[in-house]
Design a protein around this motif. Structure first.
Motif, PDB file in Angstrom:
ATOM      1  N   SER A   1       0.807  -1.219   0.000  1.00  0.00           N
ATOM      2  CA  SER A   1       0.000   0.000   0.000  1.00  0.00           C
ATOM      3  C   SER A   1       0.836   1.263   0.000  1.00  0.00           C
ATOM      4  CB  SER A   1      -0.930   0.014   1.215  1.00  0.00           C
ATOM      5  OG  SER A   1      -0.179   0.142   2.414  1.00  0.00           O
ATOM      6  N   GLY A   2       2.143   1.138   0.217  1.00  0.00           N
ATOM      7  CA  GLY A   2       2.992   2.313   0.257  1.00  0.00           C
ATOM      8  C   GLY A   2       3.026   3.004   1.594  1.00  0.00           C
ATOM      9  N   TRP A   3       2.512   2.337   2.632  1.00  0.00           N
ATOM     10  CA  TRP A   3       2.511   2.909   3.987  1.00  0.00           C
ATOM     11  C   TRP A   3       3.641   2.278   4.790  1.00  0.00           C
ATOM     12  CZ3 TRP A   3       0.584   0.051   8.492  1.00  0.00           C
ATOM     13  CH2 TRP A   3       0.667   0.805   9.676  1.00  0.00           C
ATOM     14  N   MET A   4       4.480   3.126   5.377  1.00  0.00           N
ATOM     15  CA  MET A   4       5.584   2.642   6.200  1.00  0.00           C
ATOM     16  C   MET A   4       5.052   2.322   7.595  1.00  0.00           C
ATOM     17  SD  MET A   4       8.828   1.996   6.070  1.00  0.00           S
ATOM     18  CE  MET A   4       9.557   3.064   4.816  1.00  0.00           C
ATOM     19  N   PRO A   5       4.902   1.036   7.944  1.00  0.00           N
ATOM     20  CA  PRO A   5       4.218   0.689   9.185  1.00  0.00           C
ATOM     21  C   PRO A   5       4.939   1.113  10.461  1.00  0.00           C
ATOM     22  CG  PRO A   5       4.212  -1.170   7.669  1.00  0.00           C
ATOM     23  CD  PRO A   5       5.166  -0.158   7.121  1.00  0.00           C
ATOM     24  N   MET A   6       6.239   0.868  10.565  1.00  0.00           N
ATOM     25  CA  MET A   6       6.901   1.065  11.840  1.00  0.00           C
ATOM     26  C   MET A   6       8.340   1.545  11.678  1.00  0.00           C
ATOM     27  SD  MET A   6       5.442  -2.184  14.024  1.00  0.00           S
ATOM     28  CE  MET A   6       6.666  -1.934  15.303  1.00  0.00           C
ATOM     29  N   PRO A   7       8.534   2.804  11.245  1.00  0.00           N
ATOM     30  CA  PRO A   7       9.900   3.330  11.308  1.00  0.00           C
ATOM     31  C   PRO A   7      10.318   3.490  12.768  1.00  0.00           C
ATOM     32  CG  PRO A   7       8.349   5.076  10.765  1.00  0.00           C
ATOM     33  CD  PRO A   7       7.570   3.796  10.758  1.00  0.00           C
ATOM     34  N   LEU A   8      11.606   3.430  13.018  1.00  0.00           N
ATOM     35  CA  LEU A   8      12.111   3.546  14.382  1.00  0.00           C
ATOM     36  C   LEU A   8      11.734   4.906  14.949  1.00  0.00           C
ATOM     37  CD1 LEU A   8      15.505   2.274  15.628  1.00  0.00           C
ATOM     38  CD2 LEU A   8      14.828   4.607  16.199  1.00  0.00           C
TER      39      LEU A   8
END
Length: 461
Positions: free
Chosen positions: A255-262
Motif C-alpha cells: 500500500s505504500g505505507w511505512m508501518p513502523m519506522p524507528l
C-alpha cells in the motif's frame, strides 16, 4: 502500563545507559518482527488471501494487533493540536485522520488513525508509538483530557469496547451494499458512516489498505459474532477470503505505507523526560533493530515526515512539537519514499544459498512472504560505494508477483527505473535469533510508492 508490580520499574533511559547506548540496546534485543496476534497464519492459503484484496474482496482482522488510546474531555482536541503536525480546522465529528507526531527535532515518532467519535471523544488506533507519545503528553499537559489505553493482544488478551474488521478490494462496495441490505450510506474518503449489519449498530471508516478501496467496520465487542457471520455469509457471493497473519504482514509494503519506522525518541534532551516515563513494559524498550545499515548514531535511523510522504499534512499556521524543523524539511526535502523491486535472479540466488550452503558462505535466509527478522528493519541501499537510501519493510506479493520493499532514498536517485543495490543481511549480529551468514548484494529498481495504483480516493469502484 505496569504488568509486574513485584518487579522494579526500569525506565527506557536507564536501559539505554546500561546497554551503553540506544544502538547496542536495540541491536542486542532478541525480539523478532512485529506479530499479528489473535488470528492464524493462514485461513486458507496466504497467496490467495493476498490476491483477494487486489482481485476480489478480503476480510482483514484488526481487533487484536493494534493499540488504542481513548482521549476524552473538553481539551482533547487542543492536546492533539499541540502534539500532531496535522491540520485540524475543520475536523468534524465522525471523521478520521492519519495523525503524525514528531520529536522536537522534527523526526517521526509514529503515526496512527485518529477517529473523532464525539465532540470530546477521540480514538487513536495503530502501532503503539504514536499512542504512547500522546498519552505521555496528555499526562504533562495540564489540560482537561483523560487518556485511557487499550493494549494489543500481544500484551494483554482482554476484550475491548469495540471489535474491528476491514472489508476491502474491488468487490468491497458491492459486498457492503448487500450485507447492509442497501442501507449503506454514502461515506466520503476518511469519513465515518453509521449503519446496521445483522441488526447491530456499527460504524465504518472509509479508506483503504494495500491499494484497494475498503471499509473499516467497528461495533460493540459483545455483538461482533452476528456481524462476522453476516459478512462471511454475504461474502460467499464474492469469493471473499479471510486474511491471516502471513498475508496481513504484506499490506504495508504493497500500500505504500511505512508501518513502523524507528521512533525518534532514543536521544536528545527534548525526549529525555519521555524516556524516563517509558519503562521495560513498552515496545520501545524491548524492540529490536536489524539489517545491513550500520551506524553508532541512533539519529541516523530516524526518518522525517516529509520523506515518508506526510509533508502535505503539516499545518504551517499552528504551533506543534517539532514545527520549525518539519516546515524546514517541507521546504528542503532530503529523501523520498519509494518502492524497491528486488531482482528475481538475485533473490533466487540468495534463497538457494540460505537453504543449501553452510554458515561460512550462506546468505541470510529470506522468509516468505515477509523476510523481516527484527522490529525495525534497516537495510542499506547503495549507489556505487555510497549509501543512497534505506530499505525498511519488505515482502513477497503474488499481486506482482514480485519481491518488494518500502524505503527512502536520496532525491537524486528517486526516479522510477533507477537501479541500485540492496545489501541483504546483518553479519556479526549479536542477536541469537539471527543465524551466521554473509552479506549478499541484491539489485533493486526504484518504483513508485504505492507500487499498485490506488482508487480509494477517486471513487472509481
Amino acid at each position: 502500563m505496569n504488568f509486574g508490580a513485584a518487579q522494579q520499574r526500569t525506565s527506557l533511559e536507564t536501559l539505554i545507559d546500561n546497554a551503553g547506548g540506544a544502538v547496542p540496546l536495540l541491536r542486542g534485543s532478541s525480539i523478532g518482527p512485529y506479530v499479528f496476534p489473535g488470528i492464524p497464519p493462514e485461513f486458507t492459503n496466504w497467496q490467495e488471501e493476498v490476491r483477494a484484496w487486489h482481485h476480489g474482496v478480503a476480510l482483514l482482522e484488526l481487533s487484536y494487533h493494534m493499540a488504542e488510546l481513548h482521549l476524552r474531555g473538553p481539551d482533547a482536541l487542543e492536546l492533539l493540536k499541540r502534539v500532531a503536525i496535522n491540520k485540524f480546522d475543520p475536523f468534524r465529528v465522525l471523521r478520521g485522520k492519519q495523525v503524525v507526531v514528531t520529536s522536537p527535532e522534527g523526526y517521526v515518532i509514529g503515526d496512527a488513525i485518529l477517529f473523532r467519535e464525539e465532540e470530546e471523544f477521540f480514538r487513536v488506533v495503530g502501532a503503539p508509538f504514536a499512542a504512547d507519545w500522546i498519552e505521555y503528553q496528555a499526562s504533562i499537559s495540564g489540560l482537561q483530557v483523560e487518556a485511557t489505553r487499550h493494549l494489543s493482544w500481544s500484551v494483554v488478551q482482554a476484550p475491548r469496547d469495540v471489535f474491528r474488521v476491514q472489508v476491502q478490494g474491488p468487490s468491497a462496495l458491492a459486498l457492503m451494499r448487500e450485507v447492509t441490505q442497501g442501507s449503506l450510506p454514502e461515506i466520503s474518503f476518511f469519513g465515518i458512516g453509521e449503519f446496521q449489519i445483522a441488526g447491530v449498530d456499527v460504524r465504518a471508516l472509509r479508506h483503504g489498505m494495500a491499494g484497494e478501496p475498503g471499509f473499516e467496520i467497528y461495533g460493540p465487542w459483545d455483538k461482533q459474532q452476528a456481524v462476522r457471520d453476516a459478512l462471511e455469509k454475504a461474502g460467499e457471493n464474492y469469493a471473499m477470503r479471510k486474511v491471516g497473519a502471513l498475508a496481513y504482514s504484506t499490506t504495508g509494503t504493497q500500500s505504500g505505507w511505512m508501518p513502523m519506522p524507528l521512533p525518534a525518541i532514543y536521544d536528545g534532551d527534548g525526549t529525555k523526560p519521555y524516556r524516563e516515563w517509558l519503562d521495560q513494559y513498552f515496545l520501545e524498550s524491548v524492540a529490536s533493530l536489524g539489517g545491513s545499515f550500520q551506524s553508532d548514531r541512533i539519529s541516523d535511523y530516524y526518518v522525517d515526515p516529509v520523506e515518508l510522504g506526510y509533508g502535505m499534512l503539516a499545518d504551517p499556521n499552528r504551533d506543534f512539537i517539532g514545527r520549525d524543523a518539519v516546515l524546514d524539511r517541507v521546504a528542503n526535502p532530503r529523501r523520498k519514499k519509494v518502492s524497491f523491486v528486488w531482482n528475481q535472479d538475485d533473490v533466487i540466488s540468495a534463497l538457494q544459498s540460505g537453504l543449501f550452503e553452510g554458515p561460512e558462505t550462506r546468505a541470510k535466509s529470506i522468509a516468505i512472504p515477509n523476510p523481516m527478522y527484527s522490529t525495525f528493519q534497516y537495510d542499506a541501499v547503495m549507489k556505487g560505494g555510497d549509501v543512497a537510501g534505506i530499505s525498511q519493510w519488505c515482502c513477497h506479493t503474488p499481486n506482482g508477483p514480485t519481491f518488494l520493499s518500502l524505503g527512502t532514498v536520496d532525491i537524486a536517485h528517486a526516479a522510477p527505473g533507477t537501479e541500485l543495490t540492496l545489501l541483504w543481511g546483518d553479519p556479526g549480529s549479536k542477536r541469537r535469533t539471527v543465524e551466521a551468514h554473509n552479506l549478499r548484494e541484491i539489485r533493486v529498481t526504484v518504483a513508485p510508492a504505492p507500487y499498485f495504483d490506488k482508487v480509494i480516493k477517486s471513487g472509481q469502484q
